[in-house]
Write a protein that holds these residues in place. Structure first.
Motif, PDB file in Angstrom:
ATOM      1  N   GLN A  78     -23.427 -14.264  -0.061  1.00  0.00           N
ATOM      2  CA  GLN A  78     -21.989 -14.003  -0.142  1.00  0.00           C
ATOM      3  C   GLN A  78     -21.201 -15.227   0.311  1.00  0.00           C
ATOM      4  O   GLN A  78     -20.159 -15.532  -0.249  1.00  0.00           O
ATOM      5  CB  GLN A  78     -21.611 -12.792   0.715  1.00  0.00           C
ATOM      6  N   ALA A  79     -21.715 -15.903   1.323  1.00  0.00           N
ATOM      7  CA  ALA A  79     -21.082 -17.138   1.803  1.00  0.00           C
ATOM      8  C   ALA A  79     -22.091 -17.912   2.635  1.00  0.00           C
ATOM      9  O   ALA A  79     -23.059 -17.346   3.148  1.00  0.00           O
ATOM     10  CB  ALA A  79     -19.840 -16.838   2.629  1.00  0.00           C
ATOM     11  N   VAL A  80     -21.820 -19.199   2.769  1.00  0.00           N
ATOM     12  CA  VAL A  80     -22.629 -20.073   3.608  1.00  0.00           C
ATOM     13  C   VAL A  80     -21.674 -20.847   4.508  1.00  0.00           C
ATOM     14  O   VAL A  80     -20.699 -21.450   4.017  1.00  0.00           O
ATOM     15  CB  VAL A  80     -23.478 -21.054   2.770  1.00  0.00           C
ATOM     16  N   LYS A  81     -21.960 -20.824   5.813  1.00  0.00           N
ATOM     17  CA  LYS A  81     -21.140 -21.531   6.790  1.00  0.00           C
ATOM     18  C   LYS A  81     -21.911 -22.749   7.281  1.00  0.00           C
ATOM     19  O   LYS A  81     -23.060 -22.641   7.706  1.00  0.00           O
ATOM     20  CB  LYS A  81     -20.812 -20.601   7.954  1.00  0.00           C
ATOM     21  N   ILE A  82     -21.265 -23.908   7.207  1.00  0.00           N
ATOM     22  CA  ILE A  82     -21.833 -25.148   7.723  1.00  0.00           C
ATOM     23  C   ILE A  82     -20.779 -25.746   8.642  1.00  0.00           C
ATOM     24  O   ILE A  82     -19.702 -26.150   8.178  1.00  0.00           O
ATOM     25  CB  ILE A  82     -22.200 -26.131   6.596  1.00  0.00           C
ATOM     26  N   GLY A  83     -21.060 -25.775   9.917  1.00  0.00           N
ATOM     27  CA  GLY A  83     -20.060 -26.218  10.879  1.00  0.00           C
ATOM     28  C   GLY A  83     -18.889 -25.262  10.868  1.00  0.00           C
ATOM     29  O   GLY A  83     -19.060 -24.054  11.062  1.00  0.00           O
ATOM     30  N   THR A  84     -17.695 -25.776  10.591  1.00  0.00           N
ATOM     31  CA  THR A  84     -16.497 -24.933  10.526  1.00  0.00           C
ATOM     32  C   THR A  84     -16.057 -24.646   9.093  1.00  0.00           C
ATOM     33  O   THR A  84     -15.010 -24.055   8.873  1.00  0.00           O
ATOM     34  CB  THR A  84     -15.321 -25.600  11.284  1.00  0.00           C
ATOM     35  N   THR A  85     -16.878 -25.063   8.135  1.00  0.00           N
ATOM     36  CA  THR A  85     -16.552 -24.842   6.723  1.00  0.00           C
ATOM     37  C   THR A  85     -17.366 -23.684   6.173  1.00  0.00           C
ATOM     38  O   THR A  85     -18.572 -23.608   6.400  1.00  0.00           O
ATOM     39  CB  THR A  85     -16.832 -26.123   5.901  1.00  0.00           C
ATOM     40  N   VAL A  86     -16.704 -22.784   5.453  1.00  0.00           N
ATOM     41  CA  VAL A  86     -17.362 -21.627   4.853  1.00  0.00           C
ATOM     42  C   VAL A  86     -17.153 -21.686   3.344  1.00  0.00           C
ATOM     43  O   VAL A  86     -16.011 -21.758   2.874  1.00  0.00           O
ATOM     44  CB  VAL A  86     -16.805 -20.288   5.400  1.00  0.00           C
ATOM     45  N   TYR A  87     -18.259 -21.651   2.616  1.00  0.00           N
ATOM     46  CA  TYR A  87     -18.232 -21.669   1.150  1.00  0.00           C
ATOM     47  C   TYR A  87     -18.454 -20.242   0.667  1.00  0.00           C
ATOM     48  O   TYR A  87     -19.536 -19.683   0.858  1.00  0.00           O
ATOM     49  CB  TYR A  87     -19.320 -22.603   0.617  1.00  0.00           C
ATOM     50  N   LEU A  88     -17.423 -19.644   0.071  1.00  0.00           N
ATOM     51  CA  LEU A  88     -17.501 -18.265  -0.403  1.00  0.00           C
ATOM     52  C   LEU A  88     -17.958 -18.242  -1.853  1.00  0.00           C
ATOM     53  O   LEU A  88     -17.380 -18.925  -2.699  1.00  0.00           O
ATOM     54  CB  LEU A  88     -16.140 -17.581  -0.291  1.00  0.00           C
ATOM     55  N   SER A  89     -18.966 -17.442  -2.131  1.00  0.00           N
ATOM     56  CA  SER A  89     -19.427 -17.267  -3.509  1.00  0.00           C
ATOM     57  C   SER A  89     -18.389 -16.509  -4.312  1.00  0.00           C
ATOM     58  O   SER A  89     -17.513 -15.839  -3.757  1.00  0.00           O
ATOM     59  CB  SER A  89     -20.747 -16.489  -3.530  1.00  0.00           C
ATOM     60  N   GLY A  90     -18.519 -16.597  -5.620  1.00  0.00           N
ATOM     61  CA  GLY A  90     -17.605 -15.900  -6.499  1.00  0.00           C
ATOM     62  C   GLY A  90     -17.648 -14.401  -6.292  1.00  0.00           C
ATOM     63  O   GLY A  90     -18.712 -13.816  -6.103  1.00  0.00           O
ATOM     64  N   GLN A  91     -16.485 -13.790  -6.318  1.00  0.00           N
ATOM     65  CA  GLN A  91     -16.356 -12.341  -6.219  1.00  0.00           C
ATOM     66  C   GLN A  91     -15.710 -11.828  -7.495  1.00  0.00           C
ATOM     67  O   GLN A  91     -14.715 -12.390  -7.964  1.00  0.00           O
ATOM     68  CB  GLN A  91     -15.486 -11.951  -5.016  1.00  0.00           C
ATOM     69  N   ILE A  92     -16.294 -10.783  -8.042  1.00  0.00           N
ATOM     70  CA  ILE A  92     -15.692 -10.064  -9.157  1.00  0.00           C
ATOM     71  C   ILE A  92     -15.219  -8.716  -8.619  1.00  0.00           C
ATOM     72  O   ILE A  92     -15.511  -8.374  -7.469  1.00  0.00           O
ATOM     73  CB  ILE A  92     -16.674  -9.921 -10.353  1.00  0.00           C
TER      74      ILE A  92
END
Length: 130
Positions: A20-34
Motif C-alpha cells: 500500500q505504501a513504502v516509507k523511507i526516512g520521512t518520505t512515504v510513497y503511496l501506491s495507486g488507489q482505485i
C-alpha cells in the motif's frame, strides 16, 4: 536506508505484487488507489464523484497508517479514463486539501484496473519526529 512497509485494513488490500505504501526516512510513497471499498474489495457504488471521494478516502487511510495525513502530500498523480472529469477532481479535492496544495499531474489513460474511472498515487513528506 531502511524501508518500512505501510499497511492498513482501512484501505483496500494490495491486489498484486506491491505494498500500500513504502516509507523511507520521512518520505512515504503511496501506491495507486482505485475506488475499492476496503471492507468488500468491490468498486464503490455511485457516480464519478463517489469514485473520486473513495480514492481520496483510501489515500487518506494509508497516509494515516504511515503517521501522516493528506496535508503531508507533496506530489499527487491523478489518472483518469475520461479527462472531462478533471474539473470534478478539482472540486472534490478542495474538500480534502487546503493550501499549500501538493504538486500534481493529471493524466488521461485508456483503462484502469477493475474498469475504474480514476486512480491516484502520491508522495508524502512527513515531519521529522522529535
Amino acid at each position: 536506508m531502511k524501508r518500512e512497509i505501510i499497511s492498513t485494513d482501512k484501505a483496500p488490500q494490495a491486489i498484486g505484487t506491491y505494498s500500500q505504501a513504502v516509507k523511507i526516512g520521512t518520505t512515504v510513497y503511496l501506491s495507486g488507489q482505485i475506488p475499492l471499498v476496503p471492507e468488500s474489495m468491490e468498486m464503490v457504488e455511485g457516480d464519478m464523484e463517489q469514485q473520486i471521494r473513495r480514492v481520496f478516502d483510501n489515500l487518506q487511510a494509508v497516509a494515516q497508517a504511515a503517521g501522516g495525513s493528506l496535508a503531508d502530500m507533496a506530489k499527487l498523480n491523478v489518472f483518469l479514463t475520461d479527462l472531462s472529469h478533471f474539473p470534478l477532481v478539482n472540486q472534490v479535492m478542495a474538500d480534502y486539501f487546503r493550501q499549500p496544495y501538493p504538486a500534481r499531474a493529471a493524466i488521461g489513460v485508456a483503462a484502469l484496473p477493475r474498469n475504474a474511472g480514476v486512480e491516484m498515487d502520491g508522495v508524502l513528506e512527513l515531519e521529522i519526529s522529535r
